[in-house]
Structures are given as C-alpha cells and as structure tokens.
Motif scaffolding. Sequence first.
Motif, short mmCIF file in Angstrom:
data_model
loop_
_atom_site.label_atom_id
_atom_site.label_comp_id
_atom_site.label_asym_id
_atom_site.label_seq_id
_atom_site.Cartn_x
_atom_site.Cartn_y
_atom_site.Cartn_z
N VAL A 1 -12.66 19.50 25.75
CA VAL A 1 -13.27 20.65 25.09
C VAL A 1 -13.30 20.42 23.59
CG1 VAL A 1 -13.07 23.14 24.67
CG2 VAL A 1 -12.51 22.20 26.92
N LEU A 2 -12.22 19.82 23.07
CA LEU A 2 -12.10 19.59 21.63
C LEU A 2 -12.42 18.13 21.34
CD1 LEU A 2 -8.78 21.57 21.02
CD2 LEU A 2 -11.10 22.34 20.56
N SER A 3 -13.65 17.84 21.02
CA SER A 3 -14.08 16.49 20.65
C SER A 3 -14.65 16.54 19.25
CB SER A 3 -15.14 15.98 21.63
OG SER A 3 -14.63 15.94 22.95
N VAL A 4 -14.02 15.83 18.33
CA VAL A 4 -14.34 15.96 16.91
C VAL A 4 -14.72 14.60 16.34
CG1 VAL A 4 -13.46 16.60 14.64
CG2 VAL A 4 -12.81 17.94 16.66
N LEU A 5 -15.83 14.56 15.61
CA LEU A 5 -16.34 13.34 14.99
C LEU A 5 -16.35 13.52 13.48
CD1 LEU A 5 -17.80 10.57 15.60
CD2 LEU A 5 -19.95 11.85 15.43
N LYS A 6 -15.86 12.50 12.76
CA LYS A 6 -15.85 12.55 11.30
C LYS A 6 -16.28 11.18 10.74
CE LYS A 6 -11.60 14.14 10.47
NZ LYS A 6 -10.96 14.80 11.62
N ARG A 7 -16.80 11.21 9.51
CA ARG A 7 -17.16 10.00 8.79
C ARG A 7 -16.01 9.61 7.87
NH1 ARG A 7 -18.56 5.69 6.26
NH2 ARG A 7 -20.75 5.23 5.77
N PHE A 8 -15.60 8.35 7.93
CA PHE A 8 -14.54 7.84 7.07
C PHE A 8 -15.13 7.02 5.92
CE2 PHE A 8 -10.82 7.64 10.33
CZ PHE A 8 -10.47 8.95 10.00
N GLY A 9 -14.43 7.05 4.80
CA GLY A 9 -14.73 6.16 3.69
C GLY A 9 -13.88 4.90 3.80
N PRO A 10 -13.75 4.15 2.73
CA PRO A 10 -13.03 2.87 2.78
C PRO A 10 -11.56 3.03 3.16
CG PRO A 10 -14.36 3.03 0.79
CD PRO A 10 -14.37 4.39 1.41
N GLN A 11 -11.00 1.97 3.72
CA GLN A 11 -9.59 1.93 4.07
C GLN A 11 -8.74 1.94 2.81
OE1 GLN A 11 -8.44 -1.29 6.70
NE2 GLN A 11 -6.45 -1.48 5.70
N SER A 12 -7.56 2.56 2.90
CA SER A 12 -6.61 2.52 1.79
C SER A 12 -5.21 2.36 2.34
CB SER A 12 -6.71 3.80 0.95
OG SER A 12 -6.45 4.94 1.75
N GLY A 13 -4.38 1.59 1.66
CA GLY A 13 -3.00 1.41 2.11
C GLY A 13 -2.88 0.31 3.15
#
Length: 433
Positions: free
Chosen positions: A337-349
């Motif tokens: 039911v809870l499916s969430v998509l997001k855009r990531f920027g560059p890796q850090s750490g």
Amino acid sequence: MTELSGWGRFPRVDCRVVTARNEADVRAAVLEAPLIARGNGRAYGDAALNAGQTLDMTGMDRMLSFDEGVLVAEAGVLLSDIIHTFLPRGWFPMVTPGTKLVSLGGAIAADVHGKNHHIDGSFRSCVDWIDLMGPDEVVTRVSTGDDMFDWTNGGMGLTGVILRAQIRLRRVETSWIVQESRALTSLADTIAAFEDTMDVPYSVAWIDCADGPHHGHSILLLGRHAVPQDLPMRKPEFKVRHKPKIPVPFGVPAFVFKGFMLRMLNSAYWRLGKFRAGEALVDWDTYFYPLDGLLNWNRLYGKRGFVQFQCALPKDTASEGMEEIMRTIAASGEGSVLSVLKRFGPQSGHFSFPMAGYTLAMDFPANERSLALMEQLDAITLAHKGRFYLAKDARMPEAVAKADSRAEAFAAMRAKAGLKKRFTSVQSERLGL
C-alpha cells in the motif's frame, strides 16, 4: 529483559535495556560493552537492538544552545521537539525524513534523507560536528573532513555512542508549504516529471506497484516553503500545534494487502489524487509527515509486523530496474500500500545509503511469501548496481550486504579501530559488519 523491536515490529528480541541520562551513564555502559545505542526506535528492523545491552538515549534530550539557526543538542532530542521549539521563530530542519519522531542521534546514525535530497543531500549536510564516545570511553569531537565523521554519518551507531551534535537549521518565512500534485500514469512519466522538476526543493511520489489496471500510476507531490505573499489574508504565517492523532488500535485483515482489495485501495487512492491534482497550500505537518497523524500505524499489519524493502538504483539503470522490481511484485500476488519513489542527488559520506538516482521503498506484511519475494528484489537490485537502506532492513542476508564493497571497508575500519567488539547490534552480527 525487555522485548524490543524496530518500528516494523519484526523481529522481536529480548534485550537488557540501560537508560542514559548523562555522559557518565554512557561511559558506564561502554565499560560493560558490547552495546548499541537506541533513540526513539524508528529504525524499522534490528539496527538498534542488542540482547546484551541496548542503551536507551531518550533520556539525553536537552537542547544546549542556539544561535541564528545553529543548534547544539543531545542525541535523544527528537526532530519534533526541534520543530515545535524553533519553527515559530522561523527555523526548520535542513533535512528531515518522513517522520518527525526520530531522534537527533538516530538521524545522524542512519544519515536520514528527505524529499529534498536531490538539492540538499542527506542529514550529514547540516551536521557541523558530533561528540562521539569511543571504545576507550573517551569523547572525541569529529567534524566535517574527519574520516570518523564520514563513517559515523550512516554508520548505524557502530562507530561509537553519539552524545551530542551541532546542526544547522533552515530559515523559513512561514510554516506553510505550496504543494503541487500531479496524477501520472506510468513509471516512465513519473521519472520524466522528477527530471523536469529538479529545481523544485521537495519532491516525492506514491506509486502503485500492485497488479491491475493502475499498475505504475503515481501521485507526484512537489513542494516549496511558502512566503507571506503566498498566504491568504489573515492566515497566520506560523501555525505550529500538536495535531490530534488517529489511533490504530489493531491490525487489519491480511487480505487487504493483496489481490483484489489492494488493487481497489490503490485505484481509489490514485483517483482521489487525480481529483485533488493542482496547487494547494498545506501545513508543514501534512506535507512532510502524513503518517505521523496515525498513532501507532505500524499496528496495521497485525502482530507479526511488517518489513520494508528500500533500495537505491543509479540513474542510468533506475528506470529499467524499477520496472523489473514492480513487475516482479505484481506477478507475485503480493503488494504494498505504501510505495514511495524519490529522486536522489549525489552520494555523500563513506557508508551513507543515497546515490545519484532513484529510491523505491515498499512495506510488506512480515510473512514467508513477502520474505521470499524480497530475495527476488535483492537480486534485481544487485543486477542493476543498486544498494539497500540499513535503517529499513530487518532480514537481508550477509551475502547481499557484502555485495556492496563499502560494507567490507566498513567492517575493516571497525576491526582496526577496536569498534567491532564494543558496538554491535543484531543487524551488524547478521550482516557481518
């Protein structure tokens, strides 16, 4: 002994809990190590569980100083405390996850990310320094540029006990968000919309991963902090109050999360989102923390709890990989039911989860079918050069974790620094970290 679990209520472990109210309490606990520090228990799986000694840090919840957006606070302070104290004064967290009920120490340990990672990065981007108690009971202040600072942000509490930290908040002119909602009909359209709105501060999408006519349909929510000119006349610029929460006293039947019922729920949600599409003015709590409005929403999945699968895929393989993941879920007959998509920027750490690309997070009931499905999703993720979020993990096998070369480097660092025998969790032992 106290039975503890993460937010997913799976697995459950009998733990000896020790409460820390000051630095001396932490030092005494480290003398009796091994241990793992625990904040507000919002890691979904077993990252903050240690049967021998789990150090409860919620007693160290003092804010120590504040000067023009620069806050020094103890590890047990919750983001909700910070918001309710400083938002009326015009300050908001630089980075926030989908719940405000996470502790400062937990936010650092998981290097949490929010809807603005594509612009502002993960939580470490607002952390100036961390006071860290190591295996020798000595407190060291680590800061940007220090190797241990990078390992600690995203290190899941396995580099020592975070005592306090200095973070920077964001200046805002109101407590409101100008939200734009879009109803889209495919993963390809959703990714294209993310790419076209990279200059928008906040973005997140709900997406239908279930089998059915609305498979791949999504609701994209874009947002920015409102300025006074955006507000209707007589609407207060800062409205910060504790909203009443809707209690979730018990779970819902398992059939709701699969088959016909799931398709109906997801279809109804998308149609409602389509009806509401457009621009609206919403309060900060509604935009950033919708699930916090449900008290103990983790009970929805019943006594057995739930598990979350969250992966990140690099931008060049994300579209193909996400499509394969969604097709596999649909073919399995399971669903989220809870499916969430997001855009990531560059890796850090050194050991943080995000990478330049996309992340997909999905909740499943904790049962044999879901766990078997996740093994398939693991393989797809690795085939597309992806990685997994330890703050959400409750069941990943060691071989999958070690497929990420950073895990071996993290384990080697811990052994060399004398951390391996002092700071351990059920998760770190399961994953060989």
